[in-house]
Design an enzyme around this catalytic site. Structure first.
Site, PDB file in Angstrom:
ATOM      1  N   GLU A 250      -6.759   3.346  -5.545  1.00 46.55           N
ATOM      2  CA  GLU A 250      -7.932   3.658  -4.732  1.00 46.55           C
ATOM      3  C   GLU A 250      -8.532   4.939  -5.278  1.00 46.55           C
ATOM      4  OE1 GLU A 250      -9.451   4.411  -0.159  1.00 46.55           O
ATOM      5  OE2 GLU A 250      -7.684   5.459  -0.868  1.00 46.55           O
TER       6      GLU A 250
ATOM      7  N   HIS B  80     -11.010  -2.000   4.387  1.00 47.15           N
ATOM      8  CA  HIS B  80     -10.756  -1.604   5.770  1.00 47.15           C
ATOM      9  C   HIS B  80     -11.386  -0.265   6.146  1.00 47.15           C
ATOM     10  CE1 HIS B  80      -8.017   0.570   3.292  1.00 47.15           C
ATOM     11  NE2 HIS B  80      -7.591   1.297   4.300  1.00 47.15           N
ATOM     12  N   ASP B  81     -12.104   0.344   5.200  1.00 48.46           N
ATOM     13  CA  ASP B  81     -12.733   1.646   5.462  1.00 48.46           C
ATOM     14  C   ASP B  81     -14.254   1.578   5.481  1.00 48.46           C
ATOM     15  OD1 ASP B  81     -10.268   3.042   5.457  1.00 48.46           O
ATOM     16  OD2 ASP B  81     -10.286   3.166   3.266  1.00 48.46           O
TER      17      ASP B  81
ATOM     18  N   ASP C  93      -2.856   4.656  -2.502  1.00 45.03           N
ATOM     19  CA  ASP C  93      -3.839   5.179  -1.561  1.00 45.03           C
ATOM     20  C   ASP C  93      -4.338   6.570  -1.974  1.00 45.03           C
ATOM     21  OD1 ASP C  93      -4.993   5.074   1.259  1.00 45.03           O
ATOM     22  OD2 ASP C  93      -3.825   6.921   1.368  1.00 45.03           O
TER      23      ASP C  93
ATOM     24  N   ASP D 240       0.880  -1.158   0.000  1.00 51.30           N
ATOM     25  CA  ASP D 240       0.000   0.000   0.000  1.00 51.30           C
ATOM     26  C   ASP D 240       0.924   1.216   0.000  1.00 51.30           C
ATOM     27  OD1 ASP D 240      -2.162   1.753   0.544  1.00 51.30           O
ATOM     28  OD2 ASP D 240      -3.165   0.171   1.685  1.00 51.30           O
TER      29      ASP D 240
HETATM   30  C1  GLC Z   1      -7.362   5.888   2.228  1.00 51.44           C
HETATM   31  C2  GLC Z   1      -7.232   4.684   3.137  1.00 51.44           C
HETATM   32  C3  GLC Z   1      -7.717   5.058   4.508  1.00 51.44           C
HETATM   33  C4  GLC Z   1      -6.853   6.176   5.028  1.00 51.44           C
HETATM   34  C5  GLC Z   1      -6.845   7.356   4.060  1.00 51.44           C
HETATM   35  C6  GLC Z   1      -5.784   8.340   4.398  1.00 51.44           C
HETATM   36  O1  GLC Z   1      -8.661   6.237   1.991  1.00 51.44           O
HETATM   37  O2  GLC Z   1      -7.926   3.591   2.600  1.00 51.44           O
HETATM   38  O3  GLC Z   1      -7.706   3.966   5.396  1.00 51.44           O
HETATM   39  O4  GLC Z   1      -7.310   6.594   6.285  1.00 51.44           O
HETATM   40  O5  GLC Z   1      -6.599   6.942   2.740  1.00 51.44           O
HETATM   41  O6  GLC Z   1      -4.521   7.838   4.086  1.00 51.44           O
END
Ligand code: GLC
Length: 530
Positions: free
Chosen positions: A264, A326-327, A201, A100
């Site tokens: 993402e 995970h979100d 990310d 990641d």
């Molecule tokens: C992305 C991740 C999340 C994180 C955010 C800030 O959305 O999936 O878990 O808090 O980025 O890095």
């Protein structure tokens, strides 16, 4: 049909949240050696590509998404040596590993930011995004932080800095060529070590409007929703300037041979697909499509999302669907246990690379976390609104021994309450378990080119049925999913006949049908047609 597909087109991604997967040293927090000790489980399950959420050195304000060194391992997760061993052991088993990578921001404890904020004339000042206070005072524009409040923080050095997430996560300035070089060097560090690619990310945020214009209010916003949704994210992300940058990033990665970039990208479908790039100018191999997470779980609505996603794809682009991460609230919690099986079949039989979130193969629900044990900064910033992500990050239950076999110490988040029966060992020995369904689905997908590489053809259906064909050469498979708890049947013109290959109840294999296919409530089947 296209020739042989790449490993990242045929494979299945399995997302691991390292803090919660397996703890090897008894501190209650999962680590890299813990993951390495469970590779045989992942091999047994049949997944191909492991995506590891961040394990870099971090003050853990956002549990690793606030990186203070992009080229090392936080002691809580182990050492670089542990990482090298994990990678070698994964590769020995033919498992690929994605890291990641967090390009949008660093931790405020990263040496770059410490240097940048030291003074307005710092050599690295421009590595982050600084602005003076406008004449009337207050922040430079109206942008909101995803985690609540303004996206700007006043700094004692006499200016505001931008943070799309926590104020402890200052945004990098990718317009600065030195930042690009430094971040590309960080990617090379891991590519040289042998990683198979990255999940990028918060990718759509990395380029902002050059003039930092105010975002307009969102007329559809309902009070009580996520606070940052009050504004349309027009100027703080998904800017056209990002695409040349991503083409460069892709060239860098392609220089290493057959590696992978996953993005993402929380964007509408028609904008998401821009991130594939174009013929001759590729960008991200697999922009993740999250739309099935938010689509109401009704066959019609899901069919529309799939059809729109397929229709929007550029030529040669390959879909990448996720039903959890995970979100977001857990799959089984959103849909209930009955439909969690139907969702498993959908994920494994859709065209494209599926992404499976650890624990979803056990039907893990959201695990409530008492207020005094809350860890997630989002929950702390916006308490009581149900935005906290701790409930979807609870430790993986491995068996019915102490702490579910996850750790010799007290787990950092509460275990799922029914862990004594909901755990890997128990599910492995129950032939009808959800875990065994996932495994069977993955085996079938691997065996059937129609499933891992074939075409997708929707079939109009009434009721709450979702029907489609997956086809490769002369082989035609029917996927029929019943989104309701009541029984029903499907009949099509031409009196089709076929044989069931797999039911979500794991009990109809080999059953033949002619004319009408009956489905029980909450049942899905994959069938071959004669
Ligand atoms: C992305 C991740 C999340 C994180 C955010 C800030 O959305 O999936 O878990 O808090 O980025 O890095």
């Amino acid at each position: 049909m296209k020739k042989t597909r790449h490993w990242w087109e045929r494979g299945i991604v399995y997302q691991i949240y390292p803090r919660s997967f397996m703890d090897s040293n008894g501190d209650g927090i999962g680590d890299l050696a813990g993951i390495a000790s469970m590779l045989d489980y992942l091999k047994w399950l049949g997944v191909d590509i492991l995506w590891l959420c961040p394990f870099y050195p971090s003050p853990m304000a956002d549990f690793g998404y606030d990186v203070s060194d992009f080229t090392d391992v936080d002691p809580v997760f182990g050492t670089l040596g542990d990482f090298d061993r994990l990678l070698a052991e994964a590769h020995r088993r033919d498992l690929r590993v994605l890291l990641d990578f967090v390009p949008n921001h660093t931790s405020d404890r990263h040496p770059w930011f410490i240097e940048a904020r030291a003074s307005r004339s710092s050599r690295r000042r421009d590595w982050y995004i600084w602005r003076d206070s406008p004449a009337g005072g207050g922040p430079p524009n109206n942008w909101l932080s995803t985690f609540g409040g303004s996206a700007w923080e006043w700094d004692r050095s006499g200016q505001f800095y931008l943070h799309t997430y926590l104020k402890k996560q200052p945004d990098l300035n990718w317009l600065n060529p030195e930042v690009r070089q430094a971040m590309f060097a960080n990617m090379r560090f891991w590519l040289d070590r042998g990683v198979d690619g990255f999940r990028l990310d918060a990718l759509w945020h990395i380029m902002k409007d050059g003039e930092l214009r105010d975002n307009p209010p969102d007329p559809d916003y309902r009070p009580g929703g996520k606070p940052y949704r009050a504004l349309q994210a027009l100027y703080c992300g998904d800017r056209p300037e990002i695409h040349p940058l991503l083409r460069r990033m892709r060239r860098l990665v392609d220089g290493y041979g057959d590696r992978l970039l996953v993005g993402e990208l929380y964007l509408p479908i028609d904008r998401l697909v821009n991130y594939y790039g174009s013929v001759g100018q590729p960008e991200i191999h697999l922009p993740t499509n999250f739309h099935l997470i938010t689509t109401p779980w009704r066959a019609r609505a899901v069919a529309v999302t799939i059809d729109r996603s397929e229709a929007a794809l550029p030529p040669e682009a390959w879909p990448h669907f996720a039903l959890g991460n995970h979100d977001r609230p857990r799959l089984a919690g959103r849909l209930g246990e009955g439909q969690a099986r139907v969702a498993a079949m959908l994920l494994a039989t859709l065209r494209g690379t599926p992404s499976l979130y650890y624990g979803d193969e056990l039907g893990m629900p959201d695990v409530p976390v008492p207020p005094e044990e809350v860890k997630d900064p989002w929950e702390k910033n916006c308490p009581g609104r149900g935005l906290g992500r701790d409930p979807v990050r609870s430790p993986m239950p491995w068996d019915d021994s102490e702490n579910a076999g996850f750790s010799a110490g007290r787990p950092w988040l509460p275990l799922v309450p029914d862990w004594r029966s909901r755990n890997v060992a128990a599910h492995q020995s129950d032939p009808g378990s959800l875990l065994n369904l996932y495994r069977r689905l993955i085996v079938l997908r691997r065996q059937e080119p129609a499933l891992h590489s074939g075409t997708y053809r929707p079939i109009p259906a009434g009721g709450d049925f979702l029907l489609f064909f997956r086809e490769a050469g002369r082989r035609r498979l029917l996927v029929a999913l019943n989104f309701r708890s009541g029984a029903g049947g499907w009949r099509s013109r031409g009196d089709p006949a076929g044989r069931i290959l797999l039911s979500t109840f794991l009990d109809r294999e080999g059953e033949r049908f002619r004319g009408r296919l009956e489905l029980r409530g909450n049942e899905g089947v994959v069938a071959e047609l004669e």
